[in-house]
Write an enzyme that holds these catalytic residues in place. Sequence first.
Site, PDB file in Angstrom:
ATOM      1  N   ILE A 142       0.865  -1.169   0.000  1.00  0.00           N
ATOM      2  CA  ILE A 142       0.000   0.000   0.000  1.00  0.00           C
ATOM      3  C   ILE A 142       0.904   1.222   0.000  1.00  0.00           C
ATOM      4  O   ILE A 142       2.076   1.142   0.370  1.00  0.00           O
ATOM      5  CB  ILE A 142      -0.991   0.032   1.197  1.00  0.00           C
ATOM      6  CG1 ILE A 142      -0.249  -0.084   2.537  1.00  0.00           C
ATOM      7  CG2 ILE A 142      -2.043  -1.045   1.070  1.00  0.00           C
ATOM      8  CD1 ILE A 142      -1.188   0.011   3.748  1.00  0.00           C
ATOM      9  N   ASP A 143       0.374   2.354  -0.449  1.00  0.00           N
ATOM     10  CA  ASP A 143       1.185   3.559  -0.586  1.00  0.00           C
ATOM     11  C   ASP A 143       1.751   4.019   0.750  1.00  0.00           C
ATOM     12  O   ASP A 143       1.188   3.731   1.812  1.00  0.00           O
ATOM     13  CB  ASP A 143       0.344   4.697  -1.185  1.00  0.00           C
ATOM     14  CG  ASP A 143      -0.163   4.370  -2.575  1.00  0.00           C
ATOM     15  OD1 ASP A 143       0.460   3.535  -3.254  1.00  0.00           O
ATOM     16  OD2 ASP A 143      -1.191   4.952  -2.976  1.00  0.00           O
ATOM     17  N   LYS A 144       2.818   4.777   0.666  1.00  0.00           N
ATOM     18  CA  LYS A 144       3.469   5.320   1.858  1.00  0.00           C
ATOM     19  C   LYS A 144       2.467   6.021   2.774  1.00  0.00           C
ATOM     20  O   LYS A 144       2.461   5.802   3.991  1.00  0.00           O
ATOM     21  CB  LYS A 144       4.566   6.314   1.439  1.00  0.00           C
ATOM     22  CG  LYS A 144       5.177   7.100   2.587  1.00  0.00           C
ATOM     23  CD  LYS A 144       6.121   8.179   2.073  1.00  0.00           C
ATOM     24  CE  LYS A 144       6.614   9.059   3.212  1.00  0.00           C
ATOM     25  NZ  LYS A 144       7.464  10.166   2.722  1.00  0.00           N
ATOM     26  N   THR A 146      -0.815   5.759   2.825  1.00  0.00           N
ATOM     27  CA  THR A 146      -2.032   5.002   3.123  1.00  0.00           C
ATOM     28  C   THR A 146      -1.727   4.127   4.337  1.00  0.00           C
ATOM     29  O   THR A 146      -0.675   3.503   4.392  1.00  0.00           O
ATOM     30  CB  THR A 146      -2.444   4.113   1.930  1.00  0.00           C
ATOM     31  OG1 THR A 146      -2.743   4.951   0.807  1.00  0.00           O
ATOM     32  CG2 THR A 146      -3.659   3.273   2.260  1.00  0.00           C
ATOM     33  N   ARG A 242      -7.195   6.044  -5.376  1.00  0.00           N
ATOM     34  CA  ARG A 242      -6.971   7.489  -5.437  1.00  0.00           C
ATOM     35  C   ARG A 242      -7.293   8.043  -6.824  1.00  0.00           C
ATOM     36  O   ARG A 242      -7.936   9.081  -6.972  1.00  0.00           O
ATOM     37  CB  ARG A 242      -5.526   7.797  -5.048  1.00  0.00           C
ATOM     38  CG  ARG A 242      -5.181   7.368  -3.627  1.00  0.00           C
ATOM     39  CD  ARG A 242      -3.684   7.291  -3.396  1.00  0.00           C
ATOM     40  NE  ARG A 242      -3.052   8.598  -3.566  1.00  0.00           N
ATOM     41  CZ  ARG A 242      -1.732   8.765  -3.635  1.00  0.00           C
ATOM     42  NH1 ARG A 242      -0.927   7.712  -3.573  1.00  0.00           N
ATOM     43  NH2 ARG A 242      -1.226   9.966  -3.781  1.00  0.00           N
TER      44      ARG A 242
END
Length: 309
Positions: A142-144, A146, A242
């Site tokens: 998962i994104d930094k 998130t 997103r």
Amino acid sequence: MLEKNTYKIDELNKDLVELRIDKAVSQKDKDLSRAAVQRMIEEGNILVNNNKTKVAYKISLGDEITIIKQEPKEVELKAEDIPLDIVYEDNDILVVNKQKGLVVHPGNGNPDGTLVNAIMNKCKDSLSGIGGEIRPGIVHRIDKDTSGLLIIAKNDKAHINMSEQIKNHEVKKTYIALVRGKTKEDQATIDMPIARSNKDRTKMAVSKNGKNAITHFEVIERFDDYTLLKVNIETGRTHQIRVHLSQIGYPIVGDFVYSNGKNPFGVEGQMLHSYRLEFKHPISGKEMKLEAKLPEYFEEVLEKLRKKA
């Protein structure tokens, strides 16, 4: 050396003539960002007519461009004592509730201080090696910015099984997102392909030439100018939630990349949380359903909105 490709600027690709070489190569090779091309030029890995070149060089008809992609350099990792919120652990898997701001694995600009450094400290040598030296145990990401649940594989057998479950869409991922705007629908499906943006190679975008991407959302709670959503994804494209929510006019609060930056709450990073994971245990086959409550800052923003309503 990983790969070496040479192509000639002729009538078939004359649209590249007079372009700067960094722009031309990034257009020709969609896997390379312009910044990456610039680094490759400086390192002598992009040649014009078998000679090193400069970033400002402009392409001419008849030029031969050679792109040399080197094997990625592995990073020497070290275990670091970074706090982990462990939701579940056994001999095969580790499930953590990742805090916002923590990068999943090392890369350019992030050689340490990542989730991988933390799990190396926690698990020592008990991690799957399938992800390579810089991604031990990492099954998905998962994104930094998130927060929420991530599965770590402690052995290769668990890693292979979990990867297959994800590939076959057998892992149900549920997110909670706070978006700007009041959604017209109580629930909806977004089915729009996603690819890397042609305008900014660091971003993703909806594109007819992209990969299939499907996102489902359902309204949990509405406020004056915001909506709290439950989001499920069938596919796992980079920045999928997103991009999709921004595309239909409901950008995630705090997401400066895919919105116009309005952020009255002063939060850093998108208000997107990986809330629930449902899957079969990779070894026992037991049905697993794990949840991670919303971070404190997320709850505080919701309380402010409720008081205004």
